[in-house]
Write a protein that holds these residues in place. Structure first.
Motif, PDB file in Angstrom:
ATOM      1  N   VAL A 202       0.851  -1.193   0.000  1.00 18.56           N
ATOM      2  CA  VAL A 202       0.000   0.000   0.000  1.00 18.56           C
ATOM      3  C   VAL A 202       0.887   1.243   0.000  1.00 18.56           C
ATOM      4  O   VAL A 202       1.739   1.418   0.874  1.00 18.56           O
ATOM      5  CB  VAL A 202      -0.940   0.015   1.218  1.00 18.56           C
ATOM      6  CG1 VAL A 202      -1.730   1.331   1.266  1.00 18.56           C
ATOM      7  CG2 VAL A 202      -1.897  -1.171   1.170  1.00 18.56           C
ATOM      8  N   THR A 203       0.667   2.114  -0.989  1.00 18.68           N
ATOM      9  CA  THR A 203       1.453   3.349  -1.089  1.00 18.68           C
ATOM     10  C   THR A 203       0.632   4.590  -0.779  1.00 18.68           C
ATOM     11  O   THR A 203       1.201   5.661  -0.573  1.00 18.68           O
ATOM     12  CB  THR A 203       2.038   3.502  -2.505  1.00 18.68           C
ATOM     13  OG1 THR A 203       0.972   3.483  -3.462  1.00 18.68           O
ATOM     14  CG2 THR A 203       3.020   2.379  -2.816  1.00 18.68           C
ATOM     15  N   ASP A 204      -0.695   4.461  -0.746  1.00 19.95           N
ATOM     16  CA  ASP A 204      -1.534   5.644  -0.539  1.00 19.95           C
ATOM     17  C   ASP A 204      -2.945   5.211  -0.169  1.00 19.95           C
ATOM     18  O   ASP A 204      -3.343   4.061  -0.395  1.00 19.95           O
ATOM     19  CB  ASP A 204      -1.591   6.487  -1.819  1.00 19.95           C
ATOM     20  CG  ASP A 204      -2.139   5.686  -3.007  1.00 19.95           C
ATOM     21  OD1 ASP A 204      -3.360   5.727  -3.239  1.00 19.95           O
ATOM     22  OD2 ASP A 204      -1.355   5.010  -3.693  1.00 19.95           O
ATOM     23  N   ILE A 205      -3.703   6.136   0.389  1.00 17.55           N
ATOM     24  CA  ILE A 205      -5.142   5.958   0.588  1.00 17.55           C
ATOM     25  C   ILE A 205      -5.832   6.569  -0.625  1.00 17.55           C
ATOM     26  O   ILE A 205      -5.552   7.715  -0.993  1.00 17.55           O
ATOM     27  CB  ILE A 205      -5.627   6.654   1.872  1.00 17.55           C
ATOM     28  CG1 ILE A 205      -4.868   6.104   3.094  1.00 17.55           C
ATOM     29  CG2 ILE A 205      -7.120   6.475   2.044  1.00 17.55           C
ATOM     30  CD1 ILE A 205      -5.150   4.668   3.420  1.00 17.55           C
ATOM     31  N   LYS A 216      -1.209  11.341  -5.850  1.00 19.50           N
ATOM     32  CA  LYS A 216      -0.234  11.918  -6.759  1.00 19.50           C
ATOM     33  C   LYS A 216       0.866  10.904  -7.015  1.00 19.50           C
ATOM     34  O   LYS A 216       1.346  10.237  -6.096  1.00 19.50           O
ATOM     35  CB  LYS A 216       0.368  13.196  -6.170  1.00 19.50           C
ATOM     36  CG  LYS A 216      -0.642  14.327  -5.999  1.00 19.50           C
ATOM     37  CD  LYS A 216       0.034  15.566  -5.444  1.00 19.50           C
ATOM     38  CE  LYS A 216      -0.952  16.713  -5.302  1.00 19.50           C
ATOM     39  NZ  LYS A 216      -0.310  17.938  -4.739  1.00 19.50           N
ATOM     40  N   ALA A 217       1.282  10.813  -8.288  1.00 19.99           N
ATOM     41  CA  ALA A 217       2.279   9.808  -8.658  1.00 19.99           C
ATOM     42  C   ALA A 217       3.573   9.976  -7.877  1.00 19.99           C
ATOM     43  O   ALA A 217       4.193   8.995  -7.444  1.00 19.99           O
ATOM     44  CB  ALA A 217       2.547   9.881 -10.157  1.00 19.99           C
ATOM     45  N   ALA A 218       4.008  11.207  -7.671  1.00 18.92           N
ATOM     46  CA  ALA A 218       5.266  11.436  -6.960  1.00 18.92           C
ATOM     47  C   ALA A 218       5.205  10.868  -5.546  1.00 18.92           C
ATOM     48  O   ALA A 218       6.185  10.293  -5.049  1.00 18.92           O
ATOM     49  CB  ALA A 218       5.576  12.927  -6.917  1.00 18.92           C
ATOM     50  N   ASP A 219       4.054  11.005  -4.897  1.00 21.90           N
ATOM     51  CA  ASP A 219       3.910  10.474  -3.545  1.00 21.90           C
ATOM     52  C   ASP A 219       3.932   8.951  -3.541  1.00 21.90           C
ATOM     53  O   ASP A 219       4.494   8.318  -2.636  1.00 21.90           O
ATOM     54  CB  ASP A 219       2.611  10.985  -2.921  1.00 21.90           C
ATOM     55  CG  ASP A 219       2.596  12.495  -2.750  1.00 21.90           C
ATOM     56  OD1 ASP A 219       3.688  13.096  -2.670  1.00 21.90           O
ATOM     57  OD2 ASP A 219       1.488  13.072  -2.709  1.00 21.90           O
ATOM     58  N   PHE A 224       6.935   4.005  -2.195  1.00 20.51           N
ATOM     59  CA  PHE A 224       7.472   2.709  -2.616  1.00 20.51           C
ATOM     60  C   PHE A 224       8.983   2.676  -2.412  1.00 20.51           C
ATOM     61  O   PHE A 224       9.528   1.690  -1.919  1.00 20.51           O
ATOM     62  CB  PHE A 224       7.123   2.443  -4.084  1.00 20.51           C
ATOM     63  CG  PHE A 224       7.077   0.979  -4.439  1.00 20.51           C
ATOM     64  CD1 PHE A 224       5.871   0.304  -4.520  1.00 20.51           C
ATOM     65  CD2 PHE A 224       8.244   0.265  -4.684  1.00 20.51           C
ATOM     66  CE1 PHE A 224       5.831  -1.050  -4.840  1.00 20.51           C
ATOM     67  CE2 PHE A 224       8.213  -1.078  -5.004  1.00 20.51           C
ATOM     68  CZ  PHE A 224       6.999  -1.738  -5.084  1.00 20.51           C
ATOM     69  N   ARG A 225       9.678   3.777  -2.775  1.00 18.23           N
ATOM     70  CA  ARG A 225      11.131   3.823  -2.590  1.00 18.23           C
ATOM     71  C   ARG A 225      11.504   3.658  -1.120  1.00 18.23           C
ATOM     72  O   ARG A 225      12.482   2.989  -0.777  1.00 18.23           O
ATOM     73  CB  ARG A 225      11.696   5.139  -3.123  1.00 18.23           C
ATOM     74  CG  ARG A 225      11.837   5.211  -4.626  1.00 18.23           C
ATOM     75  CD  ARG A 225      12.711   6.380  -5.040  1.00 18.23           C
ATOM     76  NE  ARG A 225      12.180   7.659  -4.577  1.00 18.23           N
ATOM     77  CZ  ARG A 225      11.343   8.421  -5.266  1.00 18.23           C
ATOM     78  NH1 ARG A 225      10.909   8.024  -6.455  1.00 18.23           N
ATOM     79  NH2 ARG A 225      10.919   9.569  -4.787  1.00 18.23           N
ATOM     80  N   GLY A 226      10.709   4.267  -0.256  1.00 13.95           N
ATOM     81  CA  GLY A 226      11.007   4.178   1.164  1.00 13.95           C
ATOM     82  C   GLY A 226      10.817   2.790   1.746  1.00 13.95           C
ATOM     83  O   GLY A 226      11.386   2.468   2.799  1.00 13.95           O
TER      84      GLY A 226
END
Length: 264
Positions: A202-205, A216-219, A224-226
């Motif tokens: 999960v990368t976002d709500i 937002k794609a950047a977020d 994911f990188r983190g």
């Protein structure tokens, strides 16, 4: 080292572009469906020979709707892969599943359009797909700490994210995750008789669940990188829980079926 149909496969999602050190060997397979997203690297993990393919290409050249899914899955099988772990980035439709959660879905819903989703354009071959993920591979992941077992992943066409109304619609239907790449990858794996499970980070709500300006794609990429080191370690641990021999018969669908061509 295990081969002759015992090689494992890992398909890396957004931000997951490498898996091995410099000692891994690369192969550049071609298929009847063109070249896969990137060269496939092969290395050893937990006594298994493992083939790694970045779904979006080594430099993220392919958006979700342009990934060469048929070539990717065919190339893996032709190399000897029969079991595939498929990490992917997802949005959450459940406020209780926040960024950083790892979910192993047990169902999917296809909301894509125009994607080629079969190898069988002739021959009357109909895939059994009621349960789209391999139970044996799922259990290898869900047995790890802090992994969420189960959930429905709705796969949207992309490359845009959902509107708030779409997101609320999906949540109201009981879906828990939203993704752009899980289909047709899963059904192509089934047609090739590959055991396959998604591993959803999960990368976002999603927009209709959270507040603010939406996804937002950047977020997404930053999240994911983190978490990429954690995800790689989790996949490695799951590989270590898999037996040398494939024991699953759930994903074998061609017994007694006359195929229009021979599988690789």
């Amino acid at each position: 080292m295990h081969n002759n149909g015992r090689m494992l496969g890992v398909i890396g999602g957004s931000g997951f572009y490498s898996f091995f050190g410099p000692d891994a060997r690369s192969v550049h397979p071609d298929t009847p469906y063109g070249s896969p997203s990137a060269p496939i690297t092969i290395g050893a993990i937990a006594g298994h020979e493992v083939a790694f393919l970045p779904r979006h290409g080594a430099l993220h050249q392919y958006s979700a709707h342009t990934v060469p899914y048929r070539a990717n899955m065919w190339a893996l099988r032709a190399l000897g892969v029969r079991r595939v772990f498929a990490p992917c980035a997802v949005g959450s439709l459940d406020p209780q599943l926040g960024p950083g959660a790892v979910v192993v879905p047990d169902q999917l819903v296809d909301r894509t359009s125009g994607r080629i989703d079969t190898y069988f354009d002739s021959g009357g071959v109909h895939a059994a797909f009621a349960d789209p993920y391999c139970p044996t591979l799922r259990s290898a992941v869900t047995g790890l700490p802090e992994v969420v077992d189960g959930g429905t992943m709705v796969v949207i066409q992309g490359p845009r994210f959902s509107t708030r109304a779409e997101s609320r619609w999906f949540a109201a239907a009981g879906f828990s995750l939203v993704n752009m790449t899980g289909y047709p990858e899963a059904i192509l794996a089934r047609e090739l008789e590959l055991c396959y499970t998604a591993i959803a980070l999960v990368t976002d709500i999603d927009a209709g669940v959270g507040v603010g300006e939406g996804v937002k794609a950047a977020d997404v990429f930053a999240e994911f990188r983190g978490k990429i080191d954690m995800l790689k370690q989790l996949v490695q641990a799951a590989i270590g829980r898999v037996g040398a021999e494939r024991s699953c018969s759930h994903c074998l669908m061609h017994a007694g079926v006359i195929l229009p061509f021979e599988l690789p």
